[in-house]
Design an enzyme around this catalytic site. Structure first.
Site, PDB file in Angstrom:
ATOM      1  N   HIS A  78      -3.079   7.023   3.160  1.00 21.81           N
ATOM      2  CA  HIS A  78      -3.361   5.709   2.505  1.00 21.81           C
ATOM      3  C   HIS A  78      -4.914   5.408   2.846  1.00 21.81           C
ATOM      4  CE1 HIS A  78      -3.783   1.604   1.067  1.00 21.81           C
ATOM      5  NE2 HIS A  78      -3.622   1.037   2.330  1.00 21.81           N
ATOM      6  N   CYS A 129       0.817  -1.184  -0.023  1.00 23.56           N
ATOM      7  CA  CYS A 129       0.038   0.110   0.107  1.00 23.56           C
ATOM      8  C   CYS A 129       0.853   1.212   0.184  1.00 23.56           C
ATOM      9  CB  CYS A 129      -0.910   0.121   1.176  1.00 23.56           C
ATOM     10  SG  CYS A 129      -2.175  -1.266   1.171  1.00 23.56           S
ATOM     11  N   ASN A 182     -10.341  -0.076   0.082  1.00 21.44           N
ATOM     12  CA  ASN A 182      -8.934  -0.028   0.032  1.00 21.44           C
ATOM     13  C   ASN A 182      -8.436  -0.537  -1.326  1.00 21.44           C
ATOM     14  OD1 ASN A 182      -5.975  -0.339   0.527  1.00 21.44           O
ATOM     15  ND2 ASN A 182      -6.233  -1.422   2.314  1.00 21.44           N
TER      16      ASN A 182
HETATM   17  N1  ACO Z   1     -18.109  -8.362   9.609  1.00 19.51           N
HETATM   18  C1  ACO Z   1     -18.384  -8.800  10.861  1.00 19.51           C
HETATM   19  N2  ACO Z   1     -17.556  -8.844  11.800  1.00 19.51           N
HETATM   20  C2  ACO Z   1     -16.349  -8.807  11.384  1.00 19.51           C
HETATM   21  C3  ACO Z   1     -15.947  -8.769  10.008  1.00 19.51           C
HETATM   22  C4  ACO Z   1     -16.754  -8.341   9.302  1.00 19.51           C
HETATM   23  N3  ACO Z   1     -16.564  -7.916   7.741  1.00 19.51           N
HETATM   24  N4  ACO Z   1     -14.454  -8.542   9.917  1.00 19.51           N
HETATM   25  C5  ACO Z   1     -14.140  -9.079  11.203  1.00 19.51           C
HETATM   26  N5  ACO Z   1     -15.077  -9.181  12.199  1.00 19.51           N
HETATM   27  C6  ACO Z   1     -15.035  -9.459  13.581  1.00 19.51           C
HETATM   28  C7  ACO Z   1     -13.858 -10.193  13.918  1.00 19.51           C
HETATM   29  O1  ACO Z   1     -13.907 -11.693  13.468  1.00 19.51           O
HETATM   30  C8  ACO Z   1     -13.932  -9.952  15.342  1.00 19.51           C
HETATM   31  O2  ACO Z   1     -14.750 -10.887  16.043  1.00 19.51           O
HETATM   32  P1  ACO Z   1     -14.357 -11.385  17.339  1.00 19.51           P
HETATM   33  O3  ACO Z   1     -14.326 -10.232  18.367  1.00 19.51           O
HETATM   34  O4  ACO Z   1     -15.582 -12.396  17.665  1.00 19.51           O
HETATM   35  O5  ACO Z   1     -13.109 -12.240  17.245  1.00 19.51           O
HETATM   36  C9  ACO Z   1     -14.242  -8.558  15.536  1.00 19.51           C
HETATM   37  O6  ACO Z   1     -14.927  -8.272  14.239  1.00 19.51           O
HETATM   38  C10 ACO Z   1     -13.345  -7.469  15.652  1.00 19.51           C
HETATM   39  O7  ACO Z   1     -12.261  -7.716  14.975  1.00 19.51           O
HETATM   40  P2  ACO Z   1     -11.046  -6.675  15.039  1.00 19.51           P
HETATM   41  O8  ACO Z   1      -9.877  -7.115  13.939  1.00 19.51           O
HETATM   42  O9  ACO Z   1     -10.544  -6.336  16.312  1.00 19.51           O
HETATM   43  O10 ACO Z   1     -11.687  -5.438  14.181  1.00 19.51           O
HETATM   44  P3  ACO Z   1     -11.362  -4.136  14.008  1.00 19.51           P
HETATM   45  O11 ACO Z   1     -11.992  -3.056  14.687  1.00 19.51           O
HETATM   46  O12 ACO Z   1      -9.606  -3.998  14.246  1.00 19.51           O
HETATM   47  O13 ACO Z   1     -11.411  -3.846  12.374  1.00 19.51           O
HETATM   48  C11 ACO Z   1     -10.146  -3.935  10.269  1.00 19.51           C
HETATM   49  C12 ACO Z   1     -10.935  -4.963  11.409  1.00 19.51           C
HETATM   50  C13 ACO Z   1     -11.191  -3.134   9.718  1.00 19.51           C
HETATM   51  C14 ACO Z   1      -9.531  -4.975   9.427  1.00 19.51           C
HETATM   52  C15 ACO Z   1      -9.110  -3.090  11.002  1.00 19.51           C
HETATM   53  O14 ACO Z   1      -8.403  -3.807  11.866  1.00 19.51           O
HETATM   54  C16 ACO Z   1      -8.395  -2.235  10.128  1.00 19.51           C
HETATM   55  O15 ACO Z   1      -8.763  -1.595   9.324  1.00 19.51           O
HETATM   56  N6  ACO Z   1      -7.024  -2.896  10.176  1.00 19.51           N
HETATM   57  C17 ACO Z   1      -5.981  -2.162   9.092  1.00 19.51           C
HETATM   58  C18 ACO Z   1      -6.127  -2.562   7.904  1.00 19.51           C
HETATM   59  C19 ACO Z   1      -5.034  -1.879   7.052  1.00 19.51           C
HETATM   60  O16 ACO Z   1      -4.694  -0.714   7.555  1.00 19.51           O
HETATM   61  N7  ACO Z   1      -4.466  -1.964   6.163  1.00 19.51           N
HETATM   62  C20 ACO Z   1      -3.361  -1.431   5.475  1.00 19.51           C
HETATM   63  C21 ACO Z   1      -2.482  -2.074   4.607  1.00 19.51           C
HETATM   64  S1  ACO Z   1      -3.282  -3.359   3.744  1.00 19.51           S
HETATM   65  C22 ACO Z   1      -2.235  -3.703   2.512  1.00 19.51           C
HETATM   66  O17 ACO Z   1      -1.063  -3.297   2.863  1.00 19.51           O
HETATM   67  C23 ACO Z   1      -2.391  -4.513   1.349  1.00 19.51           C
END
Ligand code: ACO
Length: 344
Positions: A261, A127, A291
């Site tokens: 990003h 990214c 993204n």
């Molecule tokens: N729908 C419903 N629930 C979901 C989903 C979904 N689509 N995805 C995950 N959950 C659940 C998880 O299973 C977890 O459940 P649990 O508590 O029962 O285990 C719960 O939601 C919370 O999961 P988290 O991962 O803690 O959720 P978070 O608030 O962190 O959001 C996300 C997840 C959106 C992926 C976030 O962590 C994020 O944006 N991470 C960074 C992504 C990023 O910056 N990427 C940049 C680089 S990408 C690249 O380089 C290609």
């Protein structure tokens, strides 16, 4: 404060260094839109969860007849039209979703857009790829190896993300963006004034597609430790952007556009908050494209320009974070450049 005014003694004297200057901006998105409801019908997720946790409402997906290279060509061609140019001296393509592992796609892109014969190569920094490619192009320009460089970023993450994995499938979209950079001077509007790049290879497995040795059997999909990446993205983009602001002597309240990003609306808000940048300057253009990895910054620039949230003369800070781990930042005053959009 007007973006072309300098605030410190370091900037009082005209700066005659050569610099890379943004001269054109182009984009290409696949036509097919996939809404959150499409996922909610198939996976254990909901429109509410995706919007609230990421800010994403929809994303584009390349059809089976549209490749990463097709998107890259269309965005590159659009950037040339935006710059009013028919020729460039080099092409750098940022992607981590190439149509084939070998060779690099950039020579084919150059050939297909009528630039055959110029130096052309790919940059792989996930990214952060667009900013790595812009920095590389700046090196070519400042070394006198080129007077103009086309930087293209194109991705088809829909090809590497497991469609049944709700934690990644809903996040990514396909698309491409490109800029034409020309050799100019640091005092010009559109000149890239500062860069910061970095990496942390100890955490390579936080975001990766397994190789054959790691996973000899079965499908090899993109995997991401979401929470870890979330926290690292905030930390690294903040530190990197702060370094560029210091180098340019730009105070946080003078930033008129922060284009981070576009991975998650909450990450963008957190970075702006930590930097002390006004919240209205933190541009969030993720809602309709998701993204798009390396393509996210040029796509966000075009959307913000079309929506009037970015204007010529704005003090603009770019920052990115991605797999590798990698990160990078750059600063410029946005020039009088109108984006050219295309769809495939
Ligand atoms: N729908 C419903 N629930 C979901 C989903 C979904 N689509 N995805 C995950 N959950 C659940 C998880 O299973 C977890 O459940 P649990 O508590 O029962 O285990 C719960 O939601 C919370 O999961 P988290 O991962 O803690 O959720 P978070 O608030 O962190 O959001 C996300 C997840 C959106 C992926 C976030 O962590 C994020 O944006 N991470 C960074 C992504 C990023 O910056 N990427 C940049 C680089 S990408 C690249 O380089 C290609």
């Amino acid at each position: 404060m007007h973006a072309t005014e300098f605030t410190t003694s370091a900037r009082e004297e005209p700066d005659y260094r050569f610099a890379a200057v943004v001269a054109g901006l182009g984009t290409c998105l696949p036509r097919a839109e996939i809404t959150n409801s499409w996922f909610a019908d198939r996976l254990d997720t909901s429109d509410d969860w995706i919007r609230a946790r990421t800010g994403i409402a929809a994303r584009r997906r390349a059809g089976p007849d549209v490749s990463m290279t097709d998107l890259a060509c269309a965005a590159a061609d659009a950037a040339l039209r935006s710059a009013g140019r028919t020729k460039v001296d080099a092409l750098v393509l940022a992607t981590t979703t190439p149509d084939r592992p070998c060779p690099a796609a950039a020579p084919e892109v150059a050939e297909r857009i009528g630039q055959g014969g110029i130096p052309a190569f790919d940059v792989s920094a996930v990214c952060s790829g667009f900013l790595y490619a812009v920095a590389t192009a700046t090196g070519l320009l400042s070394a006198g190896l080129a007077n103009s460089v086309l930087v293209t970023a194109a991705e088809t993450y829909s090809r590497i993300v497991d469609p049944d994995d709700r934690s990644t499938a809903v996040l990514f979209g396909d698309g491409a963006g490109a800029v034409v950079l020309r050799r100019g001077h640091a005092w010009e509007q559109g000149a890239l004034l500062g860069f910061d790049l970095g990496s942390d290879g100890a955490s390579w497995d936080a975001i990766h597609v397994p190789g054959e040795r790691e996973q000899p059997d079965g499908e090899r999909w993109f995997t991401m430790r979401g929470r870890t990446v979330y926290l690292r993205a905030i930390e690294r983009m903040t530190t990197s952007a702060r370094k560029v602001m210091k180098d340019c002597a730009w105070g946080p309240d003078t930033i008129e556009a922060l284009v981070a990003h576009q991975a998650n609306a909450r990450i963008i808000e957190a970075v702006a908050h930590r930097l002390g940048v006004p919240s209205e300057a933190a541009l969030c253009e993720i809602a309709l494209v998701g993204n798009t990895a390396a393509a996210s910054i040029p796509l966000a620039l075009a959307d913000a320009l079309d929506g009037g949230r970015l204007k010529p003369g704005f003090r603009t800070l770019l920052t990115a974070f991605g797999g590798g781990l990698t990160w990078g930042s750059a600063a410029l005053t946005w020039p009088q450049v109108t984006p050219v959009r295309s769809e495939l």
